[in-house]
Design a protein around this motif. Structure first.
Motif, mmCIF file in Angstrom:
data_model
loop_
_atom_site.group_PDB
_atom_site.id
_atom_site.type_symbol
_atom_site.label_atom_id
_atom_site.label_comp_id
_atom_site.label_asym_id
_atom_site.label_seq_id
_atom_site.Cartn_x
_atom_site.Cartn_y
_atom_site.Cartn_z
ATOM 1 N N UNK A 158 0.805 -1.228 0.000
ATOM 2 C CA UNK A 158 0.000 0.000 0.000
ATOM 3 C C UNK A 158 0.834 1.273 0.000
ATOM 4 N N UNK A 159 1.981 1.242 0.663
ATOM 5 C CA UNK A 159 2.846 2.419 0.679
ATOM 6 C C UNK A 159 3.497 2.645 -0.678
ATOM 7 N N UNK A 160 3.920 1.570 -1.316
ATOM 8 C CA UNK A 160 4.515 1.684 -2.648
ATOM 9 C C UNK A 160 3.477 2.147 -3.668
ATOM 10 N N UNK A 161 2.245 1.691 -3.514
ATOM 11 C CA UNK A 161 1.167 2.120 -4.411
ATOM 12 C C UNK A 161 0.904 3.619 -4.253
ATOM 13 N N UNK A 174 7.604 19.007 -4.455
ATOM 14 C CA UNK A 174 6.503 18.559 -3.595
ATOM 15 C C UNK A 174 6.362 17.041 -3.636
ATOM 16 N N UNK A 175 6.569 16.457 -4.817
ATOM 17 C CA UNK A 175 6.495 14.999 -4.938
ATOM 18 C C UNK A 175 7.596 14.328 -4.127
ATOM 19 N N UNK A 176 8.806 14.905 -4.224
ATOM 20 C CA UNK A 176 9.929 14.338 -3.467
ATOM 21 C C UNK A 176 9.666 14.386 -1.969
ATOM 22 N N UNK A 223 6.321 9.358 3.028
ATOM 23 C CA UNK A 223 5.817 7.988 2.989
ATOM 24 C C UNK A 223 6.909 6.998 3.368
ATOM 25 N N UNK A 224 8.145 7.296 2.959
ATOM 26 C CA UNK A 224 9.258 6.437 3.335
ATOM 27 C C UNK A 224 9.482 6.424 4.837
ATOM 28 N N UNK A 225 9.304 7.583 5.457
ATOM 29 C CA UNK A 225 9.449 7.661 6.914
ATOM 30 C C UNK A 225 8.352 6.858 7.612
ATOM 31 N N UNK A 226 7.136 6.922 7.056
ATOM 32 C CA UNK A 226 6.029 6.140 7.618
ATOM 33 C C UNK A 226 6.310 4.652 7.496
ATOM 34 N N UNK A 234 1.332 6.662 -7.108
ATOM 35 C CA UNK A 234 0.269 7.626 -7.402
ATOM 36 C C UNK A 234 0.790 9.050 -7.314
ATOM 37 N N UNK A 235 1.691 9.288 -6.377
ATOM 38 C CA UNK A 235 2.279 10.629 -6.252
ATOM 39 C C UNK A 235 3.158 10.934 -7.455
ATOM 40 N N UNK A 236 3.965 9.952 -7.848
ATOM 41 C CA UNK A 236 4.879 10.145 -8.973
ATOM 42 C C UNK A 236 4.115 10.405 -10.261
ATOM 43 N N UNK A 237 3.036 9.666 -10.483
ATOM 44 C CA UNK A 237 2.279 9.781 -11.737
ATOM 45 C C UNK A 237 1.288 10.945 -11.730
ATOM 46 N N UNK A 238 1.057 11.544 -10.569
ATOM 47 C CA UNK A 238 0.107 12.657 -10.481
ATOM 48 C C UNK A 238 0.662 13.922 -11.102
ATOM 49 N N UNK A 239 -0.242 14.829 -11.515
ATOM 50 C CA UNK A 239 0.167 16.071 -12.186
ATOM 51 C C UNK A 239 -0.059 17.309 -11.326
#
Length: 347
Positions: free
Chosen positions: A224-227, A242-244, A250-253, A231-236
């Motif tokens: 779920x975290x990778x998904x 902001x994506x980074x 999410x990585x910290x979570x 979604x963040x990477x592919x979002x516009x």
């Protein structure tokens, strides 16, 4: 535990409960102790315990016997006449009547369509529905995926108790006592909630310890975290910076939830993570976590709960009850704290 079938309250007639109430018998709980010491709040007990406790206190000597079956179908006057006739006619009829009887005091009120009180009339809300409706407004916007405090109040039959003494609770904590000991000093709902959490926690540990199956860390946490990252990477809607930042969060979570776990974890570890996430999200109440991250936590929390139930089916009910109790505890802690702050502001 048996289902409650009767409502007893000091100075009032015993009331037969509809099967829709779905409440456990209060017998053997602190509610009974409070009632026996002179408490005025009603208690809810099964048929056998109702007979053991006897009629509600405060009845007049002229109390009459009414059968539970006829109470729901006939007016009090007709039922009284028929019951008296049965008692006078044959000893065996009297025995049958007494086995199925309840004690009701005489009343000068106008006859109702049935022997039930106004609160128990078919047109009125059932007790669980009423308790849900009366839940404080702070619960209306909460995320019940993490726990439903109103349901805990109804399921555990503690909604009609006082909240508890915050000053006694705070003082006990300052004296170095545990949260459970402090809650017992506070009394009321707070004490009962802590007690129930302790009881169900012990039962759940026993059930989970019987399962030797492992739970996949990748399926329940990583996926779920990778998904969410994809979604963040592919979002516009965001800049690269902001994506980074979002991906880093999410990585910290992921690191915080996993605690170094790889491959498979024990079912007891999964339950510990379940509680850990619930506490971070205040069990569904208002928190500083963003809506986007709440959705991620919700998915991981749901995955863990589903996985635990799959390998330990007997844990499902305990997991639900504990989640609801934790949510109720979180709300009650905030309520008691806000009451203290309000009192200080008024002074």
């Amino acid at each position: 535990m048996r289902r409650a079938e009767w409502k007893l309250q000091t100075g009032k007639s015993a009331e037969a409960l509809s099967a829709n109430y779905r409440l456990d018998c209060d017998f053997g709980t602190a509610v009974i102790v409070c009632w026996e010491k002179g408490g005025i709040e009603p208690i809810y007990v099964c048929e056998s315990h109702a007979k053991e406790l006897g009629p509600s206190r405060g009845h007049s000597p002229e109390a009459r016997i009414l059968t539970a079956e006829s109470e729901n179908k006939e007016s009090p006057a007709k039922t009284e006449d028929r019951t008296k006739a049965e008692v006078r006619s044959k000893p065996e009829n009297r025995a049958k009547s007494e086995r199925r009887a309840k004690i009701e005091e005489p009343s000068d009120r106008k006859p109702k369509k049935s022997g039930l009180s106004e609160a128990a009339q078919p047109s009125a809300e059932t007790k669980p529905a009423r308790a849900m409706a009366e839940a404080p407004s702070r619960n209306r916007n909460r995320d019940v995926a993490f726990g439903n405090p109103a349901k805990a109040m109804v399921d555990e039959a503690i909604w009609n108790l006082a909240t508890g003494d915050y000053e006694a609770y705070r003082t006990a904590l300052q004296e170095g006592k545990s949260a459970k000991e402090a809650a017992q000093a506070a009394g009321g709902q707070l004490a009962m909630i802590h007690q129930k959490i302790g009881e169900y926690g012990i039962k759940l540990d026993g059930v989970l310890s019987e399962s030797k199956a492992g739970i996949s860390v990748g399926e329940t946490i990583d996926k779920p975290l990778e998904r969410a990252m994809l979604e963040i990477i592919s979002g516009d809607g965001r800049s690269d910076a902001e994506k980074d930042a979002a991906i880093q969060e999410l990585g910290s979570i992921q690191e915080w939830v996993k605690q170094g776990l790889q491959g498979e974890m024990a079912v007891t570890q999964a339950n510990q993570l379940l509680v850990k996430i619930g506490e971070r999200l205040s069990w569904g109440a208002n928190s500083e976590v963003s809506e986007e991250l709440k959705a991620v936590y919700r998915t991981v929390h749901g995955n863990l709960k589903t996985a635990i139930s799959a390998v330990a089916p007997n844990a499902q009910n305990l997991l639900d009850r504990l989640s609801n109790l934790y949510a109720a505890k979180a709300d009650l802690d905030r309520e008691l704290a806000s009451t203290k702050e309000l009192t200080q502001a008024i002074r």
